[in-house]
Design a protein around this motif. Structure first.
Motif, PDB file in Angstrom:
ATOM      1  N   TRP A 175       0.824  -1.212   0.000  1.00  0.00           N
ATOM      2  CA  TRP A 175       0.000   0.000   0.000  1.00  0.00           C
ATOM      3  C   TRP A 175       0.855   1.258   0.000  1.00  0.00           C
ATOM      4  N   TYR A 184       0.189  -1.376  -7.811  1.00  0.00           N
ATOM      5  CA  TYR A 184      -0.173  -2.346  -6.769  1.00  0.00           C
ATOM      6  C   TYR A 184       0.055  -3.739  -7.324  1.00  0.00           C
ATOM      7  N   LEU A 189      -5.720  -5.632  -4.022  1.00  0.00           N
ATOM      8  CA  LEU A 189      -5.141  -4.692  -3.059  1.00  0.00           C
ATOM      9  C   LEU A 189      -5.110  -3.267  -3.595  1.00  0.00           C
ATOM     10  N   ASP A 190      -5.678  -3.052  -4.762  1.00  0.00           N
ATOM     11  CA  ASP A 190      -5.607  -1.744  -5.426  1.00  0.00           C
ATOM     12  C   ASP A 190      -6.855  -0.909  -5.109  1.00  0.00           C
ATOM     13  N   PRO A 191      -6.729   0.135  -4.290  1.00  0.00           N
ATOM     14  CA  PRO A 191      -7.898   0.952  -3.916  1.00  0.00           C
ATOM     15  C   PRO A 191      -8.342   1.904  -5.018  1.00  0.00           C
ATOM     16  N   THR A 192      -7.572   1.989  -6.110  1.00  0.00           N
ATOM     17  CA  THR A 192      -7.970   2.873  -7.212  1.00  0.00           C
ATOM     18  C   THR A 192      -8.963   2.203  -8.157  1.00  0.00           C
ATOM     19  N   GLY A 196     -13.023   0.924  -4.479  1.00  0.00           N
ATOM     20  CA  GLY A 196     -12.122   1.700  -3.641  1.00  0.00           C
ATOM     21  C   GLY A 196     -11.678   0.980  -2.375  1.00  0.00           C
ATOM     22  N   TRP A 197     -11.378   1.786  -1.352  1.00  0.00           N
ATOM     23  CA  TRP A 197     -10.872   1.233  -0.103  1.00  0.00           C
ATOM     24  C   TRP A 197     -11.845   0.294   0.614  1.00  0.00           C
ATOM     25  N   THR A 199     -13.868  -1.925  -0.583  1.00  0.00           N
ATOM     26  CA  THR A 199     -13.727  -3.258  -1.184  1.00  0.00           C
ATOM     27  C   THR A 199     -12.375  -3.867  -0.847  1.00  0.00           C
ATOM     28  N   VAL A 200     -11.321  -3.036  -0.940  1.00  0.00           N
ATOM     29  CA  VAL A 200      -9.966  -3.533  -0.651  1.00  0.00           C
ATOM     30  C   VAL A 200      -9.856  -3.988   0.797  1.00  0.00           C
ATOM     31  N   LEU A 201     -10.363  -3.199   1.727  1.00  0.00           N
ATOM     32  CA  LEU A 201     -10.255  -3.568   3.144  1.00  0.00           C
ATOM     33  C   LEU A 201     -11.090  -4.799   3.476  1.00  0.00           C
ATOM     34  N   THR A 204      -9.122  -7.664   2.073  1.00  0.00           N
ATOM     35  CA  THR A 204      -7.912  -7.858   2.875  1.00  0.00           C
ATOM     36  C   THR A 204      -8.236  -8.562   4.192  1.00  0.00           C
TER      37      THR A 204
END
Length: 243
Positions: A175, A184, A189-192, A196-197, A199-201, A204
């Motif tokens: 990150w 990434y 793991l790509d928040p772009t 966004g974040w 979905t990534v979190l 993860t």
């Protein structure tokens, strides 16, 4: 008497199966050597390929992959395990080996569930052969080696947590690097990307939970294999406790 010799029972005291699967046996060392060399040769092939014109990945990006890092370490450890007798290796060698087994198993699972193209068979040579070696063969060999080869060093309860340090550091670095240069290593793991974040979190958290579960399973399997390899020592300790 060294700490290793006290904790690691002599080979002649093992039951037949454990004696046959002792890491110093030729039929254990040769497959380890062969797979270790193959893993590193596949990495050399990947390294060469990214230097060719038209490659969409550079060397820095290649060696930022969890797959590449864990396979590099696993290949070296396999070759060292094949080249040196067990008594010449550090006492905690089994803990290092177990960590790499854990990382390789997770590499195989993540690739199969999150990275592999939809519909790709679990076992096929119809893909780029280094990918097959690093994502299929190495994880399978690591799991079988951990389950079958004789172990005599038991892990403490916190061993799975220690194994998780590297994946957590890798995640944080991924990150951080992505925030700096926009690259990434894995899409999930790509928040772009879309989602966004949040979905990534969410993804993860699921991945980390899977890491913890697999770490516990590998840890327990290692303890069981060590217990199987030293039944007489366990019986003697039990008698002393009740004496």
């Amino acid at each position: 008497m060294s700490e290793l010799s006290r904790l690691e029972p002599p080979i002649e005291r093992h039951p037949g199966f454990n004696r046959a699967m002792h890491p110093d046996r030729l039929w254990i060392r040769l497959p380890r050597l062969a797979v270790g060399v193959l893993v590193l040769v596949a990495l050399v092939q990947k390294t060469y390929d990214v230097t060719l014109p038209g490659s969409d990945v550079d060397l820095g990006q290649l060696y930022s992959e969890f797959t590449v890092q864990s396979n590099l370490a696993f290949g070296i450890v396999l070759i060292a395990s094949a080249a040196l007798p067990r008594e010449r290796l550090p006492h905690r060698w089994d803990h290092l080996f177990g960590a790499l087994v854990f990382y390789l198993v997770m590499t195989g699972l993540i690739y199969a569930l999150l990275v592999a193209p939809p519909g790709e068979p679990w076992w096929t040579w119809d893909i780029y052969w280094p990918q097959m070696v690093h994502h299929r063969l190495a994880p399978l060999f690591a799991a079988l080696d951990w389950l079958l080869v004789t172990r005599t060093v038991r892990g403490r309860w916190w061993r799975p947590l220690a194994w998780l340090v590297y994946p957590v550091v890798f995640l944080a670095w991924t990150w951080l690097r992505g925030a700096i240069d926009g690259w990434y290593v894995y899409d999930f793991l790509d928040p772009t990307l879309e989602g966004g974040w949040p979905t990534v979190l969410t993804m993860t958290a699921r991945v980390l939970l899977a890491f913890l579960v697999v770490a516990l399973l590998v840890h327990v399997a290692g303890i069981g294999r060590a217990a199987l390899a030293a039944p007489r020592e366990r019986h003697v300790r039990a008698e002393r406790v009740h004496a």
